[in-house]
Design an enzyme around this catalytic site. Structure first.
Site, PDB file in Angstrom:
ATOM      1  N   TRP A 177      37.847  39.272  36.352  1.00  0.00           N
ATOM      2  CA  TRP A 177      36.945  38.721  35.240  1.00  0.00           C
ATOM      3  C   TRP A 177      36.705  41.101  34.936  1.00  0.00           C
ATOM      4  O   TRP A 177      36.363  41.475  33.991  1.00  0.00           O
ATOM      5  CB  TRP A 177      35.142  38.328  35.542  1.00  0.00           C
ATOM      6  CG  TRP A 177      35.707  37.362  35.900  1.00  0.00           C
ATOM      7  CD1 TRP A 177      36.332  36.192  35.784  1.00  0.00           C
ATOM      8  CD2 TRP A 177      34.195  36.512  35.988  1.00  0.00           C
ATOM      9  NE1 TRP A 177      36.015  35.278  35.718  1.00  0.00           N
ATOM     10  CE2 TRP A 177      34.225  34.774  36.155  1.00  0.00           C
ATOM     11  CE3 TRP A 177      32.577  36.997  36.485  1.00  0.00           C
ATOM     12  CZ2 TRP A 177      33.730  34.055  35.812  1.00  0.00           C
ATOM     13  CZ3 TRP A 177      31.974  36.186  35.946  1.00  0.00           C
ATOM     14  CH2 TRP A 177      31.642  34.355  36.001  1.00  0.00           C
ATOM     15  N   LYS A 178      37.532  41.735  36.282  1.00  0.00           N
ATOM     16  CA  LYS A 178      37.313  43.001  35.806  1.00  0.00           C
ATOM     17  C   LYS A 178      35.709  43.218  35.768  1.00  0.00           C
ATOM     18  O   LYS A 178      34.471  43.135  35.818  1.00  0.00           O
ATOM     19  CB  LYS A 178      38.065  43.074  34.809  1.00  0.00           C
ATOM     20  CG  LYS A 178      39.597  42.742  34.903  1.00  0.00           C
ATOM     21  CD  LYS A 178      40.390  43.719  33.948  1.00  0.00           C
ATOM     22  CE  LYS A 178      42.111  42.971  34.553  1.00  0.00           C
ATOM     23  NZ  LYS A 178      43.342  43.187  33.569  1.00  0.00           N
ATOM     24  N   HIS A 221      44.741  46.230  42.580  1.00  0.00           N
ATOM     25  CA  HIS A 221      45.062  46.189  41.086  1.00  0.00           C
ATOM     26  C   HIS A 221      45.404  47.625  40.411  1.00  0.00           C
ATOM     27  O   HIS A 221      45.041  48.470  41.278  1.00  0.00           O
ATOM     28  CB  HIS A 221      43.846  45.614  40.326  1.00  0.00           C
ATOM     29  CG  HIS A 221      43.766  45.221  39.578  1.00  0.00           C
ATOM     30  ND1 HIS A 221      44.177  46.259  38.366  1.00  0.00           N
ATOM     31  CD2 HIS A 221      44.428  43.498  39.052  1.00  0.00           C
ATOM     32  CE1 HIS A 221      44.331  45.163  36.949  1.00  0.00           C
ATOM     33  NE2 HIS A 221      44.762  43.717  37.394  1.00  0.00           N
ATOM     34  N   GLU A 260      45.038  48.808  38.178  1.00  0.00           N
ATOM     35  CA  GLU A 260      43.576  50.259  37.404  1.00  0.00           C
ATOM     36  C   GLU A 260      42.875  50.757  38.551  1.00  0.00           C
ATOM     37  O   GLU A 260      42.797  51.921  38.005  1.00  0.00           O
ATOM     38  CB  GLU A 260      42.880  49.132  36.476  1.00  0.00           C
ATOM     39  CG  GLU A 260      43.198  48.191  35.150  1.00  0.00           C
ATOM     40  CD  GLU A 260      42.963  46.585  34.834  1.00  0.00           C
ATOM     41  OE1 GLU A 260      42.120  46.469  35.394  1.00  0.00           O
ATOM     42  OE2 GLU A 260      43.288  46.672  33.782  1.00  0.00           O
ATOM     43  N   GLU A 290      51.902  41.655  38.789  1.00  0.00           N
ATOM     44  CA  GLU A 290      51.359  42.064  37.777  1.00  0.00           C
ATOM     45  C   GLU A 290      52.236  43.735  37.189  1.00  0.00           C
ATOM     46  O   GLU A 290      51.930  44.659  37.357  1.00  0.00           O
ATOM     47  CB  GLU A 290      50.267  42.615  37.717  1.00  0.00           C
ATOM     48  CG  GLU A 290      48.842  41.214  38.460  1.00  0.00           C
ATOM     49  CD  GLU A 290      47.367  41.407  37.936  1.00  0.00           C
ATOM     50  OE1 GLU A 290      46.601  40.349  37.621  1.00  0.00           O
ATOM     51  OE2 GLU A 290      46.817  42.381  38.311  1.00  0.00           O
ATOM     52  N   GLY A 340      47.006  42.637  29.876  1.00  0.00           N
ATOM     53  CA  GLY A 340      45.522  43.142  28.611  1.00  0.00           C
ATOM     54  C   GLY A 340      46.912  42.909  27.082  1.00  0.00           C
ATOM     55  O   GLY A 340      46.075  43.497  26.427  1.00  0.00           O
ATOM     56  N   SER A 376      48.788  38.563  31.343  1.00  0.00           N
ATOM     57  CA  SER A 376      48.846  38.723  30.185  1.00  0.00           C
ATOM     58  C   SER A 376      49.404  36.872  29.401  1.00  0.00           C
ATOM     59  O   SER A 376      49.975  36.013  29.486  1.00  0.00           O
ATOM     60  CB  SER A 376      49.624  38.924  28.603  1.00  0.00           C
ATOM     61  OG  SER A 376      49.084  39.883  28.458  1.00  0.00           O
ATOM     62  N   GLY A 435      43.488  37.695  33.087  1.00  0.00           N
ATOM     63  CA  GLY A 435      42.162  38.784  32.957  1.00  0.00           C
ATOM     64  C   GLY A 435      41.679  37.888  31.875  1.00  0.00           C
ATOM     65  O   GLY A 435      41.226  37.412  31.829  1.00  0.00           O
ATOM     66  N   GLY A 436      42.651  38.340  31.080  1.00  0.00           N
ATOM     67  CA  GLY A 436      41.738  37.839  29.681  1.00  0.00           C
ATOM     68  C   GLY A 436      41.598  36.723  29.206  1.00  0.00           C
ATOM     69  O   GLY A 436      39.604  36.462  29.050  1.00  0.00           O
TER      70      GLY A 436
END
Ligand code: PGA
Length: 261
Positions: free
Chosen positions: A12-13, A97, A99, A167, A173, A212, A233-234
């Protein structure tokens, strides 16, 4: 060789308040909380873990965090320990991750430390690796992923409690997914590294694809020999798309109808 049990994990970030998490988790539990054909996990932000745990109670859906620190307690302002995550009800944790590598400077050595700490605490680490677009265009994709994987797993001996997530950074994203063939090429390379390190047990380590992944592309990706699930994610932020992904994964069938694996 039969495929590993699929894992669909939602990352969910930094999204969802406590109240929002409660309702999203309730919807996920209503739709997938009693199935056991695939493993399902949700990884909300730290502040929503407790409310998510309450909503997950009694369901088959696992709770995960998005990070952990390597010390158990003490003067580490802003950090959260593995025992705290266990206590709140987590059974898995996303580590390294891209990020976190990009914005918080996490190195392979640090991710390696976290992986060992998570395993020692009984948390299933989901260790993320993946190349940037520049690295792919420079032809360094396998080299980068291999360095990240071996670095994160240095000295790790417990293959049974380990998940890797490939990833590609350029696919996160962005709506750009790696084609199933592009993803499989890297997954196969990671598989070879796992078998080199763990022997036969390396074949049982699940390798998730992330970047994605959505209901439109999941089926083909999950059909690849070494893709054992998705880190989403999204598409994990809405119950409809997340549940559709779980349904697609379930339709792939497990090893047998009676054991649910
Ligand atoms: P995405 O994110 O599905 O939104 O691309 C995946 C991830 O970063 O884990």
């Amino acid at each position: 060789m039969s495929k590993n049990k699929i894992l669909i994990a939602g990352n969910w970030k930094m999204n969802k308040t406590t109240a929002e998490a409660r309702s999203l988790v309730s919807e996920i539990v209503a739709g997938a909380g009693s199935q056991t054909k695939v493993d399902v996990a949700v990884c909300p932000p730290f502040t929503a873990l407790e409310s998510a745990a309450a909503s997950l109670k009694g369901s088959s859906v696992m709770l995960g965090a998005q990070n952990v620190y390597v010390k158990d307690s003490g003067a580490y302002t802003g950090e959260i320990s593995a025992s705290m995550l266990k206590e709140v009800g987590c059974s898995c944790v996303i580590l390294g991750h891209s990020e976190r590598r990009q914005y918080f400077g996490e190195s392979d050595a640090f991710i390696n430390e976290k992986t060992k700490v998570a395993q020692a605490a009984g948390l299933l680490p989901i260790v993320c690796v993946g190349e940037t677009l520049a690295e792919r265009e420079a032809g360094k994709m396998l080299e980068v992923v291999s360095t990240q994987t071996t670095g994160a797993l240095a000295g790790v001996t417990d293959a049974a409690n380990l998940v890797i997530a490939y990833e590609p950074v350029w696919a996160i994203g962005t709506g750009k997914t790696a084609t199933p063939e592009m993803a499989q090429e890297v997954h196969a390379a990671i598989r070879a590294l796992l078998v080199k390190q763990f022997g036969e047990a390396g074949n049982k380590v699940r390798i998730l694809y992330g970047g994605s992944m959505n209901p439109a592309n999941a089926s083909e990706l999950l059909d690849q020999a070494d893709i054992d699930g998705g880190l989403i994610g999204g598409a994990a932020l809405k119950s409809a798309s997340f549940l559709e992904l779980v349904a697609i994964a379930s339709s792939k069938g497990g090893c047998c109808c009676c054991c649910g694996k």
